[in-house]
Structures are given as structure tokens and as C-alpha cells.
Design a protein around this motif. Structure first.
Motif, PDB file in Angstrom:
ATOM      1  N   GLY A  38      -9.356  11.915  -2.076  1.00  0.00           N
ATOM      2  CA  GLY A  38      -8.466  12.182  -1.198  1.00  0.00           C
ATOM      3  C   GLY A  38      -8.242  14.202  -0.652  1.00  0.00           C
ATOM      4  O   GLY A  38      -8.952  14.519  -0.119  1.00  0.00           O
ATOM      5  N   PRO A  39      -8.079  14.398  -1.826  1.00  0.00           N
ATOM      6  CA  PRO A  39      -7.199  15.413  -2.204  1.00  0.00           C
ATOM      7  C   PRO A  39      -9.500  16.245  -1.969  1.00  0.00           C
ATOM      8  O   PRO A  39      -8.811  17.446  -1.076  1.00  0.00           O
ATOM      9  N   LEU A  40     -10.208  15.708  -1.923  1.00  0.00           N
ATOM     10  CA  LEU A  40     -11.273  16.654  -2.065  1.00  0.00           C
ATOM     11  C   LEU A  40     -11.702  16.605  -1.297  1.00  0.00           C
ATOM     12  O   LEU A  40     -12.121  17.678  -0.991  1.00  0.00           O
ATOM     13  N   LEU A  41     -11.511  15.692  -0.347  1.00  0.00           N
ATOM     14  CA  LEU A  41     -12.474  15.540   0.954  1.00  0.00           C
ATOM     15  C   LEU A  41     -11.333  15.867   1.869  1.00  0.00           C
ATOM     16  O   LEU A  41     -11.026  15.805   3.376  1.00  0.00           O
ATOM     17  N   GLY A  42     -10.412  16.434   1.433  1.00  0.00           N
ATOM     18  CA  GLY A  42      -8.705  16.960   2.445  1.00  0.00           C
ATOM     19  C   GLY A  42      -8.150  16.351   3.302  1.00  0.00           C
ATOM     20  O   GLY A  42      -7.731  16.708   4.474  1.00  0.00           O
ATOM     21  N   ILE A  43      -8.392  14.949   2.619  1.00  0.00           N
ATOM     22  CA  ILE A  43      -7.130  14.337   4.480  1.00  0.00           C
ATOM     23  C   ILE A  43      -5.782  15.026   3.664  1.00  0.00           C
ATOM     24  O   ILE A  43      -5.411  15.870   2.933  1.00  0.00           O
ATOM     25  N   LYS A  44      -5.020  14.569   5.369  1.00  0.00           N
ATOM     26  CA  LYS A  44      -3.459  14.496   5.004  1.00  0.00           C
ATOM     27  C   LYS A  44      -2.733  14.694   3.842  1.00  0.00           C
ATOM     28  O   LYS A  44      -2.819  13.798   2.854  1.00  0.00           O
ATOM     29  N   LYS A  45      -1.925  15.316   3.789  1.00  0.00           N
ATOM     30  CA  LYS A  45      -1.435  15.583   2.775  1.00  0.00           C
ATOM     31  C   LYS A  45      -0.078  14.113   2.813  1.00  0.00           C
ATOM     32  O   LYS A  45       0.155  14.082   1.614  1.00  0.00           O
ATOM     33  N   ARG A  46       0.329  14.015   4.068  1.00  0.00           N
ATOM     34  CA  ARG A  46       1.400  12.350   4.064  1.00  0.00           C
ATOM     35  C   ARG A  46       0.223  11.205   3.612  1.00  0.00           C
ATOM     36  O   ARG A  46       1.396  10.441   3.494  1.00  0.00           O
ATOM     37  N   THR A  47      -0.807  11.223   4.037  1.00  0.00           N
ATOM     38  CA  THR A  47      -1.427  10.183   3.659  1.00  0.00           C
ATOM     39  C   THR A  47      -1.827   9.782   2.028  1.00  0.00           C
ATOM     40  O   THR A  47      -1.427   8.935   1.510  1.00  0.00           O
ATOM     41  N   ILE A  48      -1.761  11.746   1.117  1.00  0.00           N
ATOM     42  CA  ILE A  48      -2.346  11.464   0.426  1.00  0.00           C
ATOM     43  C   ILE A  48      -0.857  10.695  -0.380  1.00  0.00           C
ATOM     44  O   ILE A  48      -0.903  10.207  -1.451  1.00  0.00           O
ATOM     45  N   ARG A  49       0.517  11.045   0.017  1.00  0.00           N
ATOM     46  CA  ARG A  49       1.515  11.231  -0.435  1.00  0.00           C
ATOM     47  C   ARG A  49       2.069   9.756  -0.277  1.00  0.00           C
ATOM     48  O   ARG A  49       2.486   8.585  -1.098  1.00  0.00           O
ATOM     49  N   ASN A  50       1.793   8.652   0.402  1.00  0.00           N
ATOM     50  CA  ASN A  50       2.256   7.510   0.815  1.00  0.00           C
ATOM     51  C   ASN A  50       0.711   6.564  -0.225  1.00  0.00           C
ATOM     52  O   ASN A  50       1.309   5.277   0.060  1.00  0.00           O
ATOM     53  N   LEU A  51      -0.509   7.134   0.297  1.00  0.00           N
ATOM     54  CA  LEU A  51      -1.179   6.862  -0.998  1.00  0.00           C
ATOM     55  C   LEU A  51      -0.672   6.240  -2.294  1.00  0.00           C
ATOM     56  O   LEU A  51      -1.199   5.208  -3.759  1.00  0.00           O
ATOM     57  N   ARG A  52      -0.049   7.133  -2.534  1.00  0.00           N
ATOM     58  CA  ARG A  52       0.595   7.040  -4.494  1.00  0.00           C
ATOM     59  C   ARG A  52       1.821   6.657  -4.555  1.00  0.00           C
ATOM     60  O   ARG A  52       1.478   5.967  -5.018  1.00  0.00           O
ATOM     61  N   ARG A  53       2.418   6.173  -3.281  1.00  0.00           N
ATOM     62  CA  ARG A  53       3.738   5.099  -3.066  1.00  0.00           C
ATOM     63  C   ARG A  53       3.407   4.309  -2.555  1.00  0.00           C
ATOM     64  O   ARG A  53       4.290   3.189  -1.928  1.00  0.00           O
ATOM     65  N   LEU A  54       2.044   4.114  -2.832  1.00  0.00           N
ATOM     66  CA  LEU A  54       1.846   1.920  -2.453  1.00  0.00           C
ATOM     67  C   LEU A  54       2.944   1.323  -2.774  1.00  0.00           C
ATOM     68  O   LEU A  54       2.852   1.287  -4.101  1.00  0.00           O
ATOM     69  N   PRO A  55       3.166   0.142  -2.032  1.00  0.00           N
ATOM     70  CA  PRO A  55       4.316  -0.656  -2.107  1.00  0.00           C
ATOM     71  C   PRO A  55       3.750  -2.250  -2.749  1.00  0.00           C
ATOM     72  O   PRO A  55       2.734  -2.061  -2.848  1.00  0.00           O
ATOM     73  N   GLU A  56       3.864  -2.544  -3.046  1.00  0.00           N
ATOM     74  CA  GLU A  56       3.704  -3.696  -3.663  1.00  0.00           C
ATOM     75  C   GLU A  56       3.244  -4.893  -2.961  1.00  0.00           C
ATOM     76  O   GLU A  56       1.592  -5.141  -3.262  1.00  0.00           O
TER      77      GLU A  56
END
Length: 286
Positions: A93-111
Motif C-alpha cells: 500500500g505505501p509502496l504503491l501510494g494508495i490513499k492514506k485512509r485506506t492504509i489506516r483502515n487496512l491496518r485496523r481490519l476488524p475480526e
């Protein structure tokens, strides 16, 4: 509609266009679309566009799936944690420059995301489940409890039926906020469906290629008319611009709590009906 009449109607300007919102309550499963169609009949004139979000269409068609009934497989668990949360959230995600909001959401994916991945795997296959987020256009944020809404069935047919009910020479379009991309003059999307001229059903591979292409904005899923891709995208993005301006926009599962004040698994139809929804906008050239 004269300028004097327009002054008495809620609207905003967007470049050369006037945007008139259609506000409703929550459109429920198996409910008709009269709360959109009736004001459109009254307000629209020949040459206008009516742009409708995909979710109210899907919910009205009862295209709902209860994710709590799906037991995550090992594949779904690996896709959620190793693939989406860690590899895409911290590396790709960070390497390809996807949205910071998307990266934040991916890092806190719920169960609960593990069951969601299982739904995607079973209904749409690995090609779509590999997409780290917003897989196959499934909407988690505008359905009650543990339900999600799939994309609408035959949106082109729905758009034509709505136009017929309005009874005017207008263009009706159903859109999804998932992106259409362009590379070398060709348009494509990861979504399973799109209007003619946009290559659809590319799943993860369309998403990956899209990160190296131009993001053209929201995707027209179905339209009552034959329309150029460029005009379709222009009108879809004007509608999306208006949606982004709303305080009640629930674009992701993480925005549900801030809007409704409840966890997503506890959302009820009454809670969804407690806020004003804007499922459609009329767009008119000045």
C-alpha cells in the motif's frame, strides 16, 4: 424550471452544472424506489441527468447477505491478515501510494473481515478476494447488523425502468464509488459490472494495474442511454463530489460509528432511518 423556482430548491453549483439532491429516508429491503422517482418526476426536465448510488438500488432488490452465517476458511483468514492487513497495509500500500485512509483502515481490519473475505471468495472468487478492500463492490456500511449489500442486479435495466417512470427525456445512471482507471486510452475497473466501454470484472488485477494508471473516479454501472465514457465519468464524478460534501456520508465501515454512534454490527434499520439519506442527485447543465 426558472431561476426564481430554483432559488426555492436546495442545490449547489459545480462548474457548468446545477446539482439538486434528492433526500429520502433509508430505502429498505423490497421497498420500491418511489421516494427517488416521485421527486425526480417533479423536478427534472428534458436533458437532465439522474444519478443514483448503487446501494439503495441493491437494498431495494434485497441483494443482502448476512456475513455472520459464513465461517471463514483458512484462505479467508490468510487473505485478511497476512495479505490485506500486513502485506498491503504496511508494504504494498505505501509502496504503491494508495490513499492514506485506506492504509489506516487496512491496518485496523476488524475480526469480522475474515467472514467478509469468505463471502467474497464464495460469491465472486479469488480474483476479487485478493483485492485488499472494497472487494467486488460489496457495501458494508449501509446495511443493518451483519448484513452487506451486493451490487445491484442488471443496473442498466433498472435505469431504463426508472427513466420510463419519470416519463421525460432524461438520462438515468447508477454508479459505484469504486474507481474506473485509464491506461493507454482504455478504461477498466475491478468491479464485476460497468457500462459498455469500461472493461469490467478485472478484480484484484484491475486494482493492481489501476495503481499504475490514471484514476478516473466513480464507475457508472448502468445507464438508460448510450453515453460516451467521458461524459458518463464526468457526470458520475459530479454526483460523487456532492456526496463527499455530506456530513452523513458513510463511505467505510469506520465512518459508521461517527455518523450513527454505534458499532457496525449493532446498526439497525431504525438507526439507518434516523438520518437523512441522499441516494440520488439531479444534474442539470446551466
Amino acid at each position: 424550471m426558472t431561476e426564481d423556482e430554483l432559488r426555492n430548491i436546495k442545490h449547489v453549483m459545480n462548474g457548468d452544472y446545477i446539482v439538486i439532491p434528492i433526500e429520502t429516508g433509508y430505502i429498505k429491503p423490497n421497498e420500491n424506489l418511489n421516494s427517488i422517482i416521485n421527486p425526480a418526476k417533479e423536478l427534472m426536465k428534458d436533458g437532465d441527468y439522474l444519478v443514483i448510488a448503487e446501494t439503495p438500488i441493491s437494498v431495494s432488490q434485497n441483494r443482502l447477505v448476512d456475513e455472520s452465517k459464513y465461517k471463514p476458511s483458512l484462505t479467508a483468514k490468510l487473505l485478511t491478515t497476512v495479505w490485506s492487513k500486513y502485506l498491503w497495509g504496511y508494504v504494498l500500500g505505501p509502496l504503491l501510494g494508495i490513499k492514506k485512509r485506506t492504509i489506516r483502515n487496512l491496518r485496523r481490519l476488524p475480526e469480522e473481515t475474515k467472514a467478509h473475505k469468505e463471502v467474497v471468495l464464495q460469491l465472486y472468487g479469488l480474483k476479487h478476494a485478493l483485492k485488499p478492500a472494497s472487494e467486488a463492490g460489496i457495501d458494508l456500511s449501509n446495511a443493518p447488523g451483519t448484513y452487506v449489500s451486493l451490487l445491484p442486479e442488471n443496473p442498466e435495466k433498472v435505469a431504463k425502468e426508472i427513466k420510463k417512470e419519470i416519463g421525460k427525456n432524461v438520462c438515468v445512471m447508477i454508479i459505484d464509488t469504486d474507481a474506473t482507471y485509464m491506461k493507454n486510452g482504455k478504461y477498466f475497473t475491478g468491479l464485476p459490472i460497468a457500462i459498455e466501454g469500461i472493461e469490467a470484472n478485472k478484480g484484484f488485477f484491475g486494482y493492481l494495474k489501476g495503481q499504475l494508471s490514471e484514476n478516473m473516479g466513480s464507475t457508472p454501472l448502468g445507464c438508460s442511454e448510450k453515453i460516451s465514457i467521458e461524459k458518463g465519468l464526468e457526470i458520475a464524478n459530479i454526483a460523487e463530489d456532492y456526496q463527499k460534501s455530506l456530513s452523513t456520508e458513510m463511505k467505510t465501515i469506520h465512518s459508521v460509528k461517527s455518523v450513527l454512534g454505534t458499532e457496525i454490527s449493532e446498526v439497525t434499520i431504525d438507526a439507518l432511518d434516523s438520518i437523512t439519506h441522499t441516494p440520488a442527485v439531479i444534474i442539470r447543465h446551466k
